[in-house]
Design a protein around this motif. Structure first.
Motif, PDB file in Angstrom:
ATOM      1  N   THR A  71       0.870  -1.175   0.000  1.00 20.49           N
ATOM      2  CA  THR A  71       0.000   0.000   0.000  1.00 20.49           C
ATOM      3  C   THR A  71       0.908   1.226   0.000  1.00 20.49           C
ATOM      4  N   THR A  72       0.376   2.326  -0.472  1.00 17.00           N
ATOM      5  CA  THR A  72       1.151   3.569  -0.475  1.00 17.00           C
ATOM      6  C   THR A  72       0.506   4.586   0.450  1.00 17.00           C
ATOM      7  N   ASN A  73       1.322   5.486   0.943  1.00 15.65           N
ATOM      8  CA  ASN A  73       0.849   6.606   1.752  1.00 15.65           C
ATOM      9  C   ASN A  73       1.327   7.872   1.049  1.00 15.65           C
ATOM     10  N   GLU A  74       0.403   8.548   0.392  1.00 14.63           N
ATOM     11  CA  GLU A  74       0.743   9.747  -0.382  1.00 14.63           C
ATOM     12  C   GLU A  74       1.260  10.863   0.523  1.00 14.63           C
ATOM     13  N   THR A  75       0.759  10.938   1.745  1.00 14.81           N
ATOM     14  CA  THR A  75       1.143  12.012   2.663  1.00 14.81           C
ATOM     15  C   THR A  75       2.607  11.915   3.058  1.00 14.81           C
ATOM     16  N   THR A  76       3.067  10.708   3.358  1.00 14.64           N
ATOM     17  CA  THR A  76       4.450  10.525   3.806  1.00 14.64           C
ATOM     18  C   THR A  76       5.375  10.047   2.683  1.00 14.64           C
ATOM     19  N   GLU A  90       8.238  -0.597   6.054  1.00 14.59           N
ATOM     20  CA  GLU A  90       7.873   0.691   5.455  1.00 14.59           C
ATOM     21  C   GLU A  90       9.111   1.286   4.797  1.00 14.59           C
TER      22      GLU A  90
END
Length: 125
Positions: A71-76, A90
């Motif tokens: 999964t990706t986290n656009e914020t971080t 991560e």
């Protein structure tokens, strides 16, 4: 004033329409070119594959040969890779000029995990 607001809304809409998300930018096959573990270079040839449906496949590199989910986290600007419900790692992500740069994120409470950096180039296939 109305014209200024309409122009600003149009510019924001165009920017978001043409911007590429982290998810879009990492999808595809990458050929590993370098792995650094605590500032010591090591080369383990291999590939990384991020599919559109959240599957991650690696061969012959830091991850070994494995099938996982991501999964990706656009914020971080990070990606989380989960291997068979046993571990989640991560990675900070930078994609620039056809190159993928992954840097391990230390999730331990002691802050003593080794820093691993992986550099890969996008495969043409």
């Amino acid at each position: 004033m109305k014209r200024l607001i309409m122009t600003a809304v149009l510019l924001v809409s165009l920017q978001s329409a043409f911007s590429q998300t982290l998810l879009d930018s990492i999808q595809g096959t990458w050929r590993v070119t370098n792995i650094t573990n605590n500032n010591k270079n090591s080369m383990k040839a291999g590939t990384l594959y991020f599919s559109e449906d959240g599957k991650f496949v690696s061969s012959g590199n830091h991850f070994g040969t494995s099938n996982a989910l991501y999964t990706t986290n656009e914020t971080t600007s990070s990606v989380q890779i989960e291997v068979a419900d046993t571990s989640v790692t991560e990675w900070g992500v930078v994609v620039k000029k056809g190159m993928l740069y992954l840097t391990s994120v230390d999730s331990s409470k002691k802050g003593k995990q080794p820093v691993i950096k992986i550099t890969a180039v996008r495969s043409k296939s």
